[in-house]
Motif scaffolding. Structure first.
Motif, short mmCIF file in Angstrom:
data_model
loop_
_atom_site.label_atom_id
_atom_site.label_comp_id
_atom_site.label_asym_id
_atom_site.label_seq_id
_atom_site.Cartn_x
_atom_site.Cartn_y
_atom_site.Cartn_z
N MET A 17 50.93 51.18 22.11
CA MET A 17 51.03 52.64 22.10
C MET A 17 52.24 53.10 22.90
O MET A 17 52.96 54.02 22.49
CB MET A 17 49.75 53.27 22.66
CG MET A 17 49.73 54.78 22.61
SD MET A 17 49.90 55.46 20.93
CE MET A 17 48.25 55.12 20.28
N ALA A 18 52.50 52.46 24.04
CA ALA A 18 53.66 52.83 24.86
C ALA A 18 54.96 52.57 24.10
O ALA A 18 55.90 53.37 24.16
CB ALA A 18 53.65 52.04 26.17
N VAL A 19 55.01 51.46 23.36
CA VAL A 19 56.20 51.13 22.55
C VAL A 19 56.39 52.17 21.45
O VAL A 19 57.51 52.64 21.20
CB VAL A 19 56.08 49.71 21.95
CG1 VAL A 19 57.17 49.47 20.92
CG2 VAL A 19 56.15 48.66 23.06
N ILE A 20 55.30 52.55 20.78
CA ILE A 20 55.37 53.55 19.70
C ILE A 20 55.87 54.89 20.25
O ILE A 20 56.74 55.53 19.66
CB ILE A 20 53.99 53.71 19.03
CG1 ILE A 20 53.63 52.46 18.23
CG2 ILE A 20 53.98 54.93 18.11
CD1 ILE A 20 52.20 52.44 17.71
N TYR B 148 44.73 58.37 24.64
CA TYR B 148 45.08 59.44 25.57
C TYR B 148 46.49 59.31 26.13
O TYR B 148 47.01 60.25 26.73
CB TYR B 148 44.02 59.57 26.67
CG TYR B 148 42.80 60.27 26.15
CD1 TYR B 148 42.78 61.65 26.01
CD2 TYR B 148 41.69 59.54 25.71
CE1 TYR B 148 41.69 62.30 25.49
CE2 TYR B 148 40.59 60.20 25.19
CZ TYR B 148 40.60 61.59 25.07
OH TYR B 148 39.51 62.25 24.54
N ILE B 149 47.11 58.16 25.92
CA ILE B 149 48.56 58.07 26.17
C ILE B 149 49.27 59.00 25.20
O ILE B 149 50.19 59.75 25.58
CB ILE B 149 49.07 56.62 26.01
CG1 ILE B 149 48.53 55.72 27.12
CG2 ILE B 149 50.60 56.59 26.01
CD1 ILE B 149 48.92 54.26 26.97
N ALA B 150 48.83 58.97 23.93
CA ALA B 150 49.42 59.84 22.91
C ALA B 150 49.09 61.31 23.19
O ALA B 150 49.95 62.18 23.02
CB ALA B 150 48.93 59.44 21.52
N VAL B 151 47.86 61.59 23.61
CA VAL B 151 47.48 62.98 23.93
C VAL B 151 48.31 63.49 25.11
O VAL B 151 48.78 64.64 25.11
CB VAL B 151 45.97 63.07 24.24
CG1 VAL B 151 45.61 64.48 24.71
CG2 VAL B 151 45.15 62.70 23.01
N GLN C 31 56.56 66.40 18.91
CA GLN C 31 55.21 66.91 18.65
C GLN C 31 54.70 66.43 17.30
O GLN C 31 53.56 65.98 17.18
CB GLN C 31 55.23 68.45 18.70
CG GLN C 31 55.47 69.03 20.08
CD GLN C 31 55.82 70.51 20.02
OE1 GLN C 31 55.47 71.20 19.06
NE2 GLN C 31 56.51 71.01 21.02
N SER C 32 55.56 66.54 16.28
CA SER C 32 55.16 66.13 14.94
C SER C 32 54.86 64.63 14.89
O SER C 32 53.85 64.20 14.32
CB SER C 32 56.28 66.48 13.95
OG SER C 32 55.94 66.09 12.64
N PHE C 33 55.72 63.83 15.47
CA PHE C 33 55.52 62.38 15.49
C PHE C 33 54.25 62.00 16.26
O PHE C 33 53.55 61.06 15.88
CB PHE C 33 56.72 61.69 16.13
CG PHE C 33 57.92 61.58 15.23
CD1 PHE C 33 57.85 61.94 13.90
CD2 PHE C 33 59.13 61.11 15.71
CE1 PHE C 33 58.95 61.84 13.06
CE2 PHE C 33 60.24 60.99 14.89
CZ PHE C 33 60.15 61.36 13.56
N THR C 34 53.96 62.72 17.35
CA THR C 34 52.78 62.40 18.15
C THR C 34 51.50 62.67 17.37
O THR C 34 50.53 61.90 17.45
CB THR C 34 52.78 63.19 19.47
OG1 THR C 34 54.01 62.97 20.16
CG2 THR C 34 51.63 62.75 20.37
#
Length: 323
Positions: free
Chosen positions: A148-151, A67-70, A118-121
Motif C-alpha cells: 500500500m505504501a508503494v502504491i 487506513y494508510i489510503a484513507v 484524490q481521484s487515484f486514492t
C-alpha cells in the motif's frame, strides 16, 4: 496588446504576461454569499480532515493498509482545499483578480495535482475493497503495509510528473493576446487556449488529463464493483452478504460525491451556461474534501468505534485529573 503583457519580441521569443486576470465568478450575482459558504466549507474541511488524520495516527487499530489510503485521502483533501479555497476567496472577495504568471502556474500545479491524488486514492480504496471481498483469505497476503505504501508513493509520483510536464509546456507558450482566465483558478484548459503560438502539446495534455483523473479511475472502480457484485452473489448467507456490502458503503458514497458532478460537467460540456459550469466545477472541487471525513466518521463502523474509544479514554483521563 494587453497592458498586462511583457514586451513582445517579433523574432519569435516567448511572451509571458506579468499577470493573468482571473474573471471566474465575477459576473455571477450574489457571489458574496458563495464566499461565506466557501469559508464555512474550508473551516469544516480543515477540522474534519485533521481529525481523521489524528484518529488514524493515534489509534493502532487503524494502522492497516486500508487506513494508510484513507489517511492519504485526508492529506490530499486538506492540502488540495488549502491550495484552492483561500486563493479563491482572496481573488474574488478582496477583488484581487490579478495573479502573477509564476503564481498562476504554481496554483495550477497544486490544485490539479492534489485533485489527481484524490481521484487515484479513491481508486486505490476500491482495489482494497475488491481484494477484501473477492479474496478474503488472501487479503493480508496481497494488501500489505509495504504494497500500500508503494502504491501511494507511485500515485504521488505519477501525479507530480503529469503536472510538471503540463506546466513545462505551458511555460513554453506565448500569451500575446488575452490574459483573462475565464475560470475560478488557473485552469490548464483555459490557459493554453490563450496562447498565440503552437499549443498542440498542451492540447494533447489537456485531453489526456481527463482520462487520467476521471475516466480511467471511473472505469477501474466500476470494474472492481462488478467483481465485488459477482463475489457477493456467491455468498449464500444473506447476513454475510449484507455485512460485506456495508464495508463498501462509505467508499461508494465518496465515489458518487467526487465523480458524479465532474462527469455531469464533462458530459454536458458547452450545453450548460458558462457561469453554471464554473459554479458546478467549483462545488465539485471543494465539496468532496469537506464531506469525506464526515462520511467516514458516520458510515464506517470501525472508524466510529475508534472515535468512541478515544472519547471514553479522554473522559476517563478528565475524571482521573479532577480527582
Amino acid at each position: 496588446m494587453s497592458p498586462l503583457n511583457s514586451a513582445y519580441f517579433t523574432n519569435g521569443s516567448i511572451v509571458h504576461p506579468d499577470f493573468f486576470y482571473i474573471s471566474g465568478l465575477a459576473g455571477i450575482p450574489l457571489t458574496n454569499y458563495y464566499y461565506v459558504f466557501l469559508s464555512f466549507v474550508y473551516a469544516v474541511t480543515v477540522l474534519g480532515n485533521t481529525f481523521v488524520m489524528f484518529v488514524i495516527y493515534t489509534d493502532h487499530c487503524l494502522h492497516s493498509p486500508k487506513y494508510i489510503a484513507v489517511f492519504n485521502l485526508a492529506v490530499s483533501d486538506l492540502f488540495g482545499s488549502t491550495a484552492l479555497i483561500p486563493q479563491l476567496i482572496d481573488t474574488f472577495l478582496v477583488k484581487s483578480h490579478l495573479i502573477s504568471f509564476e503564481a498562476c502556474l504554481t496554483n495550477m500545479f497544486f490544485v490539479l495535482g492534489f485533485l489527481t491524488v484524490q481521484s487515484f486514492t479513491l481508486t486505490v480504496l476500491s482495489y482494497d475493497r475488491c481484494v477484501a471481498i473477492c479474496f478474503p483469505l488472501r487479503y493480508n497476503e496481497i494488501v500489505t503495509h509495504k504494497s500500500m505504501a508503494v502504491i501511494i508513493a507511485m500515485l504521488w509520483i505519477i501525479s507530480g510528473i503529469a503536472f510538471v510536464i503540463a506546466i513545462l509546456f505551458i511555460s513554453r507558450l506565448s500569451f500575446c493576446k488575452s490574459t483573462v482566465i475565464n475560470s475560478y483558478f488557473c485552469d490548464h484548459g483555459v490557459m493554453y487556449r490563450l496562447a498565440c503560438n503552437d499549443n498542440t502539446p498542451s492540447s494533447v495534455i489537456h485531453w489526456t488529463h481527463p482520462l487520467l483523473i476521471l475516466w480511467f479511475p471511473v472505469l477501474f472502480i466500476t470494474g472492481t464493483y462488478l467483481c465485488i457484485a459477482r463475489a457477493l452473489l456467491k455468498i449464500a448467507a444473506a447476513s454475510e452478504r449484507l455485512k460485506a456490502m456495508k464495508t463498501c458503503t462509505s467508499h461508494l458514497i465518496l465515489v458518487s460525491v467526487f465523480y458524479l458532478p465532474m462527469c455531469i460537467s464533462v458530459a454536458l460540456g458547452s450545453i450548460i451556461h458558462q457561469n453554471a459550469r464554473i459554479i458546478n466545477m467549483s462545488l465539485s472541487t471543494v465539496m468532496p474534501p469537506m464531506l469525506n471525513p464526515i462520511i467516514y466518521s458516520l458510515k464506517t463502523e470501525e472508524f466510529t468505534e475508534c472515535i468512541k474509544k478515544l472519547y471514553r479514554r479522554k473522559m476517563i483521563h478528565i475524571a482521573v485529573t479532577k480527582k
